[in-house]
Design a protein around this motif. Structure first.
Motif, PDB file in Angstrom:
ATOM      1  N   ILE A 130       0.860  -1.186   0.000  1.00  0.00           N
ATOM      2  CA  ILE A 130       0.000   0.000   0.000  1.00  0.00           C
ATOM      3  C   ILE A 130       0.898   1.239   0.000  1.00  0.00           C
ATOM      4  O   ILE A 130       1.786   1.376   0.832  1.00  0.00           O
ATOM      5  CB  ILE A 130      -0.926   0.018   1.228  1.00  0.00           C
ATOM      6  N   VAL A 131       0.650   2.139  -0.947  1.00  0.00           N
ATOM      7  CA  VAL A 131       1.409   3.382  -1.051  1.00  0.00           C
ATOM      8  C   VAL A 131       0.664   4.468  -0.277  1.00  0.00           C
ATOM      9  O   VAL A 131      -0.561   4.538  -0.327  1.00  0.00           O
ATOM     10  CB  VAL A 131       1.580   3.781  -2.533  1.00  0.00           C
ATOM     11  N   PHE A 132       1.400   5.289   0.452  1.00  0.00           N
ATOM     12  CA  PHE A 132       0.804   6.356   1.266  1.00  0.00           C
ATOM     13  C   PHE A 132       1.315   7.717   0.800  1.00  0.00           C
ATOM     14  O   PHE A 132       2.303   8.230   1.332  1.00  0.00           O
ATOM     15  CB  PHE A 132       1.137   6.142   2.750  1.00  0.00           C
ATOM     16  N   PRO A 133       0.645   8.331  -0.195  1.00  0.00           N
ATOM     17  CA  PRO A 133       1.054   9.674  -0.624  1.00  0.00           C
ATOM     18  C   PRO A 133       0.990  10.651   0.546  1.00  0.00           C
ATOM     19  O   PRO A 133       0.044  10.623   1.337  1.00  0.00           O
ATOM     20  CB  PRO A 133       0.022  10.044  -1.693  1.00  0.00           C
ATOM     21  N   GLY A 134       2.013  11.498   0.652  1.00  0.00           N
ATOM     22  CA  GLY A 134       2.105  12.436   1.765  1.00  0.00           C
ATOM     23  C   GLY A 134       3.073  11.978   2.838  1.00  0.00           C
ATOM     24  O   GLY A 134       3.433  12.753   3.719  1.00  0.00           O
ATOM     25  N   HIS A 135       3.505  10.723   2.751  1.00  0.00           N
ATOM     26  CA  HIS A 135       4.516  10.218   3.689  1.00  0.00           C
ATOM     27  C   HIS A 135       5.874  10.763   3.270  1.00  0.00           C
ATOM     28  O   HIS A 135       6.240  10.699   2.102  1.00  0.00           O
ATOM     29  CB  HIS A 135       4.515   8.686   3.677  1.00  0.00           C
ATOM     30  N   ASP A 136       6.621  11.297   4.234  1.00  0.00           N
ATOM     31  CA  ASP A 136       7.892  11.960   3.916  1.00  0.00           C
ATOM     32  C   ASP A 136       9.018  11.001   3.533  1.00  0.00           C
ATOM     33  O   ASP A 136       9.960  11.405   2.855  1.00  0.00           O
ATOM     34  CB  ASP A 136       8.365  12.802   5.109  1.00  0.00           C
ATOM     35  N   ASP A 137       8.942   9.740   3.966  1.00  0.00           N
ATOM     36  CA  ASP A 137      10.078   8.834   3.780  1.00  0.00           C
ATOM     37  C   ASP A 137       9.571   7.404   3.553  1.00  0.00           C
ATOM     38  O   ASP A 137       9.919   6.494   4.296  1.00  0.00           O
ATOM     39  CB  ASP A 137      10.990   8.903   5.010  1.00  0.00           C
ATOM     40  N   LEU A 138       8.757   7.222   2.535  1.00  0.00           N
ATOM     41  CA  LEU A 138       8.138   5.914   2.296  1.00  0.00           C
ATOM     42  C   LEU A 138       9.125   4.998   1.575  1.00  0.00           C
ATOM     43  O   LEU A 138       9.320   5.080   0.365  1.00  0.00           O
ATOM     44  CB  LEU A 138       6.850   6.070   1.484  1.00  0.00           C
ATOM     45  N   ARG A 139       9.763   4.137   2.344  1.00  0.00           N
ATOM     46  CA  ARG A 139      10.690   3.141   1.796  1.00  0.00           C
ATOM     47  C   ARG A 139      10.563   1.871   2.622  1.00  0.00           C
ATOM     48  O   ARG A 139       9.966   1.872   3.691  1.00  0.00           O
ATOM     49  CB  ARG A 139      12.127   3.662   1.798  1.00  0.00           C
ATOM     50  N   ARG A 140      11.113   0.805   2.110  1.00  0.00           N
ATOM     51  CA  ARG A 140      11.008  -0.478   2.803  1.00  0.00           C
ATOM     52  C   ARG A 140      11.645  -0.383   4.189  1.00  0.00           C
ATOM     53  O   ARG A 140      12.595   0.358   4.393  1.00  0.00           O
ATOM     54  CB  ARG A 140      11.664  -1.583   1.979  1.00  0.00           C
ATOM     55  N   ILE A 141      11.107  -1.206   5.116  1.00  0.00           N
ATOM     56  CA  ILE A 141      11.585  -1.131   6.497  1.00  0.00           C
ATOM     57  C   ILE A 141      12.031  -2.499   7.026  1.00  0.00           C
ATOM     58  O   ILE A 141      12.870  -2.572   7.912  1.00  0.00           O
ATOM     59  CB  ILE A 141      10.505  -0.516   7.406  1.00  0.00           C
ATOM     60  N   LEU A 142      11.496  -3.602   6.486  1.00  0.00           N
ATOM     61  CA  LEU A 142      11.831  -4.937   6.996  1.00  0.00           C
ATOM     62  C   LEU A 142      12.534  -5.825   5.973  1.00  0.00           C
ATOM     63  O   LEU A 142      13.325  -6.676   6.354  1.00  0.00           O
ATOM     64  CB  LEU A 142      10.562  -5.641   7.485  1.00  0.00           C
ATOM     65  N   THR A 143      12.243  -5.659   4.697  1.00  0.00           N
ATOM     66  CA  THR A 143      12.879  -6.513   3.691  1.00  0.00           C
ATOM     67  C   THR A 143      14.166  -5.863   3.188  1.00  0.00           C
ATOM     68  O   THR A 143      14.455  -4.703   3.478  1.00  0.00           O
ATOM     69  CB  THR A 143      11.926  -6.764   2.500  1.00  0.00           C
ATOM     70  N   ASP A 144      14.912  -6.618   2.410  1.00  0.00           N
ATOM     71  CA  ASP A 144      16.209  -6.169   1.921  1.00  0.00           C
ATOM     72  C   ASP A 144      16.033  -5.080   0.861  1.00  0.00           C
ATOM     73  O   ASP A 144      14.975  -4.952   0.254  1.00  0.00           O
ATOM     74  CB  ASP A 144      16.956  -7.378   1.334  1.00  0.00           C
ATOM     75  N   TYR A 145      17.084  -4.318   0.605  1.00  0.00           N
ATOM     76  CA  TYR A 145      17.018  -3.196  -0.336  1.00  0.00           C
ATOM     77  C   TYR A 145      16.574  -3.634  -1.728  1.00  0.00           C
ATOM     78  O   TYR A 145      15.819  -2.943  -2.392  1.00  0.00           O
ATOM     79  CB  TYR A 145      18.372  -2.485  -0.433  1.00  0.00           C
ATOM     80  N   GLY A 146      17.053  -4.759  -2.189  1.00  0.00           N
ATOM     81  CA  GLY A 146      16.720  -5.206  -3.540  1.00  0.00           C
ATOM     82  C   GLY A 146      15.518  -6.124  -3.614  1.00  0.00           C
ATOM     83  O   GLY A 146      15.266  -6.736  -4.648  1.00  0.00           O
ATOM     84  N   PHE A 147      14.752  -6.221  -2.547  1.00  0.00           N
ATOM     85  CA  PHE A 147      13.634  -7.160  -2.493  1.00  0.00           C
ATOM     86  C   PHE A 147      12.572  -6.780  -3.514  1.00  0.00           C
ATOM     87  O   PHE A 147      12.228  -5.610  -3.667  1.00  0.00           O
ATOM     88  CB  PHE A 147      13.036  -7.179  -1.092  1.00  0.00           C
ATOM     89  N   ILE A 148      12.022  -7.786  -4.191  1.00  0.00           N
ATOM     90  CA  ILE A 148      10.965  -7.561  -5.188  1.00  0.00           C
ATOM     91  C   ILE A 148       9.688  -8.205  -4.696  1.00  0.00           C
ATOM     92  O   ILE A 148       9.671  -9.379  -4.312  1.00  0.00           O
ATOM     93  CB  ILE A 148      11.363  -8.147  -6.560  1.00  0.00           C
ATOM     94  N   GLY A 149       8.606  -7.448  -4.698  1.00  0.00           N
ATOM     95  CA  GLY A 149       7.312  -7.968  -4.267  1.00  0.00           C
ATOM     96  C   GLY A 149       6.987  -7.566  -2.838  1.00  0.00           C
ATOM     97  O   GLY A 149       7.724  -6.816  -2.187  1.00  0.00           O
ATOM     98  N   HIS A 150       5.857  -8.078  -2.367  1.00  0.00           N
ATOM     99  CA  HIS A 150       5.359  -7.741  -1.033  1.00  0.00           C
ATOM    100  C   HIS A 150       4.965  -9.048  -0.340  1.00  0.00           C
ATOM    101  O   HIS A 150       3.941  -9.641  -0.668  1.00  0.00           O
ATOM    102  CB  HIS A 150       4.186  -6.774  -1.143  1.00  0.00           C
ATOM    103  N   PRO A 151       5.764  -9.508   0.631  1.00  0.00           N
ATOM    104  CA  PRO A 151       5.646 -10.876   1.142  1.00  0.00           C
ATOM    105  C   PRO A 151       4.385 -11.203   1.931  1.00  0.00           C
ATOM    106  O   PRO A 151       4.103 -12.375   2.137  1.00  0.00           O
ATOM    107  CB  PRO A 151       6.889 -11.044   2.013  1.00  0.00           C
TER     108      PRO A 151
END
Length: 201
Positions: A130-151
């Motif tokens: 889920i994308v949250f427009p208006g979030h200042d720093d929306l990036r992955r937090i638990l998966t690896d940097y190169g992770f593809i998909g949403h587990p």
């Protein structure tokens, strides 16, 4: 229903009016559902209206309802579900808001209302998508940097798509396609031939 829950339901109806899609009480908890277009304004009202006074957001999580309770669902697939607490009123409410587009689920960020939601929205983005427009720093937090998909999506394979390992020849961590063969494990139960036989006892 207790007098406190009745008062909460009445205040929610009065303060939110037509912006409420549904209000349900089950197991002593109130759950409201709101439209994505009204989501941010409803959350602002829940915090600021003195009759409600939800000063604290306890949790927000993303949910994939595609096969919720093992039942196929019609309608939107992804939702953000928040739990709010009023310390001054000593009551709670659950707020559910479905993202209107399953292909690109998006809901307004509520970091402007409760800044503590920052990491929760990042987690919902990372694991559900889920994308949250208006979030200042929306990036992955638990998966690896190169992770593809949403587990945490229901259609994401349990073994994933790639695996990583340390390659001693290259002396670094490498990514490669998953080498685990999918299989179904059937537990093996071994019992005596006379197990459960009344005559034998």
């Amino acid at each position: 229903m207790s007098a406190k829950l009745e008062a909460l339901c009445q205040n929610l109806n009065e303060c939110l009016g037509d912006r409420l899609q549904s209000l349900k009480v089950a197991f002593g908890e109130v759950t409201i559902e709101v439209d994505a277009a009204e989501y941010l304004s409803v959350m602002q009202t829940l915090r600021d209206a003195p009759e409600l006074a939800f000063e604290e957001l306890i949790d927000l999580c993303g949910v994939d309802y595609s096969t919720y309770a093992n039942v196929p669902r019609s309608g939107p697939r992804f939702a953000a579900v928040s739990h709010l607490l009023s310390i001054s009123k000593n009551w709670r409410v659950r707020v559910r808001c479905f993202a209107p587009d399953d292909d690109f689920p998006s809901l307004p960020s509520v970091t402007s209302v409760w800044n503590c939601v920052n990491w929760f929205e990042r987690e919902a983005f990372d694991l559900i998508g889920i994308v949250f427009p208006g979030h200042d720093d929306l990036r992955r937090i638990l998966t690896d940097y190169g992770f593809i998909g949403h587990p945490f999506r229901k259609d994401f394979p349990v073994s994933g798509y790639v695996e990583m390992r340390y390659d001693p020849e290259q002396q670094r961590v490498i990514y490669q396609p998953v080498t685990i063969e999918p299989r179904e494990v059937t537990p093996r139960i071994v019992r005596e031939a006379t197990y459960g036989d009344v005559d034998h006892a």
